[in-house]
Design an enzyme around this catalytic site. Structure first.
Site, PDB file in Angstrom:
ATOM      1  N   GLY A   9       0.819  -1.205   0.000  1.00  0.00           N
ATOM      2  CA  GLY A   9       0.000   0.000   0.000  1.00  0.00           C
ATOM      3  C   GLY A   9       0.848   1.248   0.000  1.00  0.00           C
ATOM      4  N   TYR A  42       1.593  10.085   2.651  1.00  0.00           N
ATOM      5  CA  TYR A  42       2.644  10.296   3.637  1.00  0.00           C
ATOM      6  C   TYR A  42       3.582   9.114   3.823  1.00  0.00           C
ATOM      7  CZ  TYR A  42      -0.620  13.993   4.670  1.00  0.00           C
ATOM      8  OH  TYR A  42      -1.465  15.059   4.553  1.00  0.00           O
ATOM      9  N   GLY A  43       3.263   7.969   3.204  1.00  0.00           N
ATOM     10  CA  GLY A  43       4.144   6.835   3.396  1.00  0.00           C
ATOM     11  C   GLY A  43       3.754   5.639   2.558  1.00  0.00           C
ATOM     12  N   VAL A  52       3.770   1.226   2.601  1.00  0.00           N
ATOM     13  CA  VAL A  52       3.784   0.070   3.492  1.00  0.00           C
ATOM     14  C   VAL A  52       4.178  -1.166   2.705  1.00  0.00           C
ATOM     15  CG1 VAL A  52       2.440  -1.378   5.058  1.00  0.00           C
ATOM     16  CG2 VAL A  52       2.011   1.086   4.972  1.00  0.00           C
ATOM     17  N   ASP A  91      -9.240  11.644  12.052  1.00  0.00           N
ATOM     18  CA  ASP A  91      -9.072  11.050  10.719  1.00  0.00           C
ATOM     19  C   ASP A  91      -9.455   9.588  10.732  1.00  0.00           C
ATOM     20  OD1 ASP A  91      -8.504  11.170   8.011  1.00  0.00           O
ATOM     21  OD2 ASP A  91      -6.458  10.495   8.299  1.00  0.00           O
TER      22      ASP A  91
END
Length: 344
Positions: free
Chosen positions: A32, A36-37, A39, A135
């Site tokens: 994924g 922001y990042g 995985v 969120d």
């Protein structure tokens, strides 16, 4: 391609990006990616389990990104709970869950028993958080094949981040006071989100699917009814007060008519969560005491939020200082011991 890196670390290229992780983690595969990042799943040779490793994108490219990275590290270190993701090493290493609630709902319609168990776990996680997440949405709720749930992405959302309130899918689960910046937020913003998520699990589709902020509010009020005068006086913005007073009066809908296939206990939970006035919504602890969750409740369990010092989180620091604080958090981290670990 994987190569041996500096002592104790292992380097692998994943989708043209270099990952450098401790040697215990092998066979990295991207599962994924987001704003922001990214995985990756990996195999932990010490414990013999599959884990997920999160790598933040350019965490120090700006003060905002640096503050997010620092905040996520601190929160993950601070919170130790079975329904919250833990931080183990320099990278964010966590149990591999397999899917998230958003993907699961697209694949199948959930039975009320599964909804009951998933919402129970969500509330247990919210019970031990020190403040609002702002969120919470299906994509941030990781699910494994045993229907175990973990809350993801602490620190990546902050109530002051305007670009997040504009994100359409997030907006569907955001409390009305957050969408329009009506008032000071409390932890019940997450209770609203949890109620929206529970409603979607029961209906098979989002409950409030607004096209923009004002349309979102209109969709909400079709069900909650227009606010009472007691609620309007609590609003901080005079513009918000004037807008609400200008709306035609809409009565509150009976949720039993919307959730006709759900049990009365399930609908009762939604009635307590989906209240326009945040001061009237149940807390996570109060929700867990409702009859709907009696099957899972452990009367001896009394987990509460631990004190959390927000002093640094709420300051405006230069980029270099955020880097320094983040580095300090990494150096002072002590991984939890795992009885399954064996020497390599």
């Amino acid at each position: 391609m994987a190569v041996r890196s500096c002592t104790g670390f292992y380097r692998q290229e994943v989708n043209r990006t270099a990952w450098e992780v401790p040697e215990r983690y092998r066979d990295l595969k991207q599962v994924g990616t987001g704003a922001y990042g990214t995985v990756c799943s990996a195999w932990d040779r010490r414990t013999g389990t599959q884990v997920a490793i999160k790598k933040l994108h350019r965490p120090f490219q700006s003060k905002l990104f640096a503050k997010r990275a620092y905040r996520e590290l601190r929160l993950l270190k601070h919170m130790k709970h079975e329904n919250l993701i833990d931080l183990f090493l320099l990278y964010l290493v966590m149990p591999f869950m397999g899917t998230d609630l958003g993907k699961l709902m697209k694949l199948e319609r959930l039975t009320e028993n599964r909804v009951q168990f998933l919402v129970y776990q969500m509330l247990k996680g919210l019970k031990v958080t020190y403040s609002s997440l702002t969120d919470l949405k299906p994509g941030n709720l990781a699910i494994n094949p045993d229907c175990e749930l973990k809350i993801l992405d602490f620190g990546l959302a902050r109530q002051a981040d305007a670009e997040m309130t504009g994100y359409v899918v997030t907006r569907w689960y955001r409390a009305p006071e957050v969408i329009l910046n009506w008032m000071h937020y409390t932890q019940t913003v997450d209770i609203w989100s949890a109620g929206c998520i529970m409603a979607e699990m029961l209906l098979g589709k989002p409950l409030f699917k607004g096209k923009d902020h004002l349309d979102q509010l209109r969709e909400i009020m079709k069900i909650t009814g227009t606010p009472t005068a007691d609620f309007v006086v609590k609003l901080q913005s005079q513009d918000a007060k004037n807008y609400i007073r200008s709306l035609p009066k809409v009565p509150k809908k009976d949720l039993h008519s919307i959730f006709s296939k759900a049990s009365s206990n399930a609908v009762f939970v939604l009635e307590k969560m989906l209240l326009l006035d945040p001061e009237q919504r149940v807390s996570a602890s109060e929700a867990l005491d409702l009859p709907f969750f009696s099957e899972y409740r452990d009367n001896e369990e009394d987990t509460v939020a631990l004190p959390y010092d927000q002093t640094v989180d709420n300051t405006d620091l230069p980029l270099d200082q955020w880097k320094r604080h983040t580095f300090t958090e990494i150096l002072t981290f002590r991984p939890p011991t795992d009885s399954r670990e064996t020497p390599l």
